[in-house]
Design an enzyme around this catalytic site. Structure first.
Site, mmCIF file in Angstrom:
data_model
loop_
_atom_site.group_PDB
_atom_site.id
_atom_site.type_symbol
_atom_site.label_atom_id
_atom_site.label_comp_id
_atom_site.label_asym_id
_atom_site.label_seq_id
_atom_site.Cartn_x
_atom_site.Cartn_y
_atom_site.Cartn_z
ATOM 1 C CE LYS A 230 -5.340 4.425 5.655
ATOM 2 N NZ LYS A 230 -5.964 4.774 4.366
ATOM 3 N NE ARG B 30 -20.618 -6.942 -0.353
ATOM 4 C CZ ARG B 30 -19.292 -6.988 -0.321
ATOM 5 N NH1 ARG B 30 -18.685 -7.830 0.519
ATOM 6 N NH2 ARG B 30 -18.571 -6.222 -1.098
ATOM 7 N N GLY C 42 -8.502 -2.432 5.926
ATOM 8 C CA GLY C 42 -8.764 -2.037 7.306
ATOM 9 C C GLY C 42 -7.920 -2.723 8.368
ATOM 10 C CE1 TYR D 202 -9.708 7.680 10.205
ATOM 11 C CE2 TYR D 202 -10.470 9.346 11.758
ATOM 12 C CZ TYR D 202 -10.640 8.137 11.108
ATOM 13 O OH TYR D 202 -11.758 7.385 11.352
ATOM 14 C CG LEU D 203 -9.981 12.425 4.959
ATOM 15 C CD1 LEU D 203 -10.527 12.136 3.559
ATOM 16 C CD2 LEU D 203 -9.798 13.928 5.155
ATOM 17 C CG HIS E 25 -12.524 -2.249 7.852
ATOM 18 N ND1 HIS E 25 -12.527 -0.934 7.450
ATOM 19 C CD2 HIS E 25 -11.969 -2.265 9.084
ATOM 20 C CE1 HIS E 25 -11.979 -0.196 8.414
ATOM 21 N NE2 HIS E 25 -11.644 -0.967 9.404
ATOM 22 C CE LYS F 96 -3.210 -2.899 -0.048
ATOM 23 N NZ LYS F 96 -3.900 -3.216 -1.292
ATOM 24 C CG HIS G 239 -15.169 2.894 0.104
ATOM 25 N ND1 HIS G 239 -14.255 2.015 0.638
ATOM 26 C CD2 HIS G 239 -15.287 2.536 -1.189
ATOM 27 C CE1 HIS G 239 -13.838 1.185 -0.299
ATOM 28 N NE2 HIS G 239 -14.469 1.470 -1.417
ATOM 29 N NE ARG H 36 -11.451 -7.985 -4.334
ATOM 30 C CZ ARG H 36 -10.941 -7.178 -3.420
ATOM 31 N NH1 ARG H 36 -9.639 -7.122 -3.222
ATOM 32 N NH2 ARG H 36 -11.737 -6.405 -2.693
HETATM 33 C C1 MV4 Z 1 -8.750 6.058 5.934
HETATM 34 C C2 MV4 Z 1 -9.844 6.666 6.581
HETATM 35 C C3 MV4 Z 1 -9.749 8.007 6.876
HETATM 36 N N1 MV4 Z 1 -8.634 8.699 6.556
HETATM 37 N N2 MV4 Z 1 -7.665 6.797 5.635
HETATM 38 C C4 MV4 Z 1 -10.468 1.595 5.945
HETATM 39 C C5 MV4 Z 1 -10.125 0.484 5.026
HETATM 40 C C6 MV4 Z 1 -8.797 0.801 4.518
HETATM 41 N N3 MV4 Z 1 -8.684 0.421 3.147
HETATM 42 C C7 MV4 Z 1 -8.627 2.264 4.703
HETATM 43 N N4 MV4 Z 1 -9.699 2.695 5.541
HETATM 44 C C8 MV4 Z 1 -9.807 3.990 5.921
HETATM 45 N N5 MV4 Z 1 -8.754 4.775 5.597
HETATM 46 C C9 MV4 Z 1 -7.619 8.074 5.947
HETATM 47 N N6 MV4 Z 1 -6.517 8.777 5.654
HETATM 48 C C10 MV4 Z 1 -10.942 5.878 6.898
HETATM 49 C C11 MV4 Z 1 -10.924 4.537 6.587
HETATM 50 C C12 MV4 Z 1 -12.100 3.804 6.976
HETATM 51 C C13 MV4 Z 1 -12.970 3.301 6.055
HETATM 52 C C14 MV4 Z 1 -12.752 3.426 4.687
HETATM 53 C C15 MV4 Z 1 -13.639 2.929 3.786
HETATM 54 C C16 MV4 Z 1 -14.769 2.288 4.228
HETATM 55 C C17 MV4 Z 1 -15.019 2.125 5.571
HETATM 56 C C18 MV4 Z 1 -14.122 2.629 6.493
HETATM 57 C C19 MV4 Z 1 -14.386 2.475 7.842
HETATM 58 C C20 MV4 Z 1 -13.502 2.960 8.750
HETATM 59 C C21 MV4 Z 1 -12.349 3.624 8.322
#
Ligand code: MV4
Length: 445
Positions: free
Chosen positions: A158, A336, A165, A202-203, A235, A116, A208, A291
């Protein structure tokens, strides 16, 4: 050209791939575990091979057994579906080395996007927007604190090897970050065998939104519009829709262009998805999934394109059947249907004692279950996907209400009642979605 496809998967996606192969005139080989002997993907395939016991690590994840099944049956191509070996670059490589056609992206694209931190750096170099953060994995706690103070708290750590997640930690100040740095590294090491972590701004309540891409071996990459997947729990996505209620044509154009650049940056081929976070202002690259995804049918519904069929054609060396971004028509929502307790979300394996499907316009069901089917406890709990579509979001939601009320799955607990409550929620109806939706939804009652 390819003529016989081995499907290295199970459940609804195995059946979905068989359906596409049948339309393409390709023979199919199903592999299965001892627990899946009587499943529908085994029954529908032209040939079948049992590749091991119920546990996935000794069957669906057993590379040697899958390759042996291909050799025994004379299959000349492998479709991995999603999950299991789908994003295993080593497996993709082995498939190629054995003279088989991999129905997916080049192993190097899987590897690049699988890391990542590397993915973030690679797409940023191609003018794709990313959140402020570290360009490389962090080497010390104090470097992490220094960077966080320059971009401002909150920040998120991360795992480089993570995704979806796992191994994430949020920190609101320097003290929290010092602690989070150690736990995140420890978790990453334990889960992935690599401790590397990187940091991002962080947001707190983003959406998404992801863009489907499709690429062929002739250098064409086409973005097929977005899906909004903000309704998730731990997630795990619960509901996905296309188009996103907040994406207008201008934003769609910019997101699709960014997604196309991500694919081009890694020499992508086949179906892929670029995930973005969107907070109402800008959108930011999060990761790329190399995928076909669970939620691909909502894109199929609003574009009229059969994505799995395109994957087969692309693997056979043919160009994509379309040259540019298709027009988005109407609205589609996927629910789902999991075998799980709608309140606690605990898995609910058992026997399907009753099964009725909804009828009427705008309904698609992708499933492998039948009456009498025993839901095995060894795999994920997805029983079916209900995809509804309509001319607009309101019509799709109305059809969802009708379809969910006509869908009967007896013998196991399912997420149907949860979906029925969600589609009555004023925030859902108004399209006020965020990744925090389910937390807030759970608190409301
Ligand atoms: C984030 C975020 C907020 N800010 N990154 C969750 C899954 C992983 N692929 C990355 N994720 C997140 N990254 C930043 N900089 C919030 C999440 C996140 C999230 C993202 C997509 C769908 C659901 C989520 C649930 C919690 C946190």
């Amino acid at each position: 050209m390819i003529s016989k496809v081995l499907i290295a998967n199970r459940g609804e996606i195995a059946l979905r791939i068989i359906a596409a192969c049948r339309e393409a005139g390709l023979a199919t080989v199903a592999v299965h575990s001892e627990a899946d002997r009587d499943s529908l993907h085994v029954r529908m395939a032209d040939e079948t091979v049992c590749i091991g016991p119920a546990y996935a690590n000794v069957s669906y994840l057993n590379i040697t057994a899958v390759i042996a099944a291909a050799e025994i049956t004379g299959a000349d191509a492998v479709h991995p579906g999603y999950g299991f070996l789908a994003e295993n670059a080593h497996f993709a490589e082995v498939v190629g080395e054995c003279g088989l056609t991999w129905i997916g992206p080049p192993p190097e694209a899987i590897r690049l996007m699988g890391d990542k931190a590397t993915a973030r750096r690679t797409v940023a170099a191609h003018e794709v927007p990313i959140l402020p953060g570290s360009a490389e994995p962090l080497t010390s706690r104090e470097k992490a604190v220094e960077l966080a103070e320059s971009i401002g708290f909150p920040v998120i750590l991360k795992a480089s090897a993570g995704g979806g997640g796992k191994g994430m930690r949020v920190a609101s100040d320097a003290r929290e970050l010092r602690h989070a740095f150690d736990t995140a590294r420890h978790e990453a090491e334990r889960a992935f065998g690599v401790a590397d972590v990187y940091l991002e701004k962080y947001l707190t309540s983003p959406r998404h939104i992801e863009v489907q891409v499709m690429a062929d071996t002739h250098g064409r990459v086409v973005a097929l519009g977005e899906r909004e997947c903000s309704i998730q729990r731990r997630h795990q996505k619960l509901i996905e829709e296309a188009p996103s209620p907040v994406v207008d044509e201008e934003l769609r154009g910019r997101m699709c262009e960014a997604a196309q650049k991500c694919a081009e940056a890694v020499g992508y081929v086949s179906a892929g998805t670029v995930e973005f976070l969107y907070d109402g202002g800008e959108f930011y690259f999060m990761e790329m999934n190399t995928r076909i995804q669970v939620e691909h049918p909502v894109t199929e519904a609003v574009t009229g394109i059969d994505l799995v069929l395109e994957q087969l054609q692309v693997a056979g060396g043919q160009p994509l059947s379309f040259r540019r971004r298709p027009k988005i028509t109407g609205h589609a929502i996927e629910f789902r249907i999991n075998a799980e307790d709608p309140v606690t979300f605990a898995p609910s394996p058992g026997t399907i004692t009753e099964l009725c499907y909804p009828v009427g316009p705008g309904v698609r069901i992708d499933t492998h279950i039948t009456k009498g089917y025993r839901v095995p406890p060894y795999y994920d709990s997805l029983l079916a996907k209900l995809i509804v579509s309509g001319r607009d979001r309101r019509e799709a939601i109305r059809r969802a209400g009708r379809a969910l009320s006509m869908l009967v799955v007896g013998g196991v607990k399912t997420s149907i009642p949860l979906h029925q409550r969600i589609i009555e929620d004023p925030d859902f109806v108004e399209g006020r979605l965020s990744t925090q939706f389910m937390e807030r939804f759970a608190q409301r009652d």
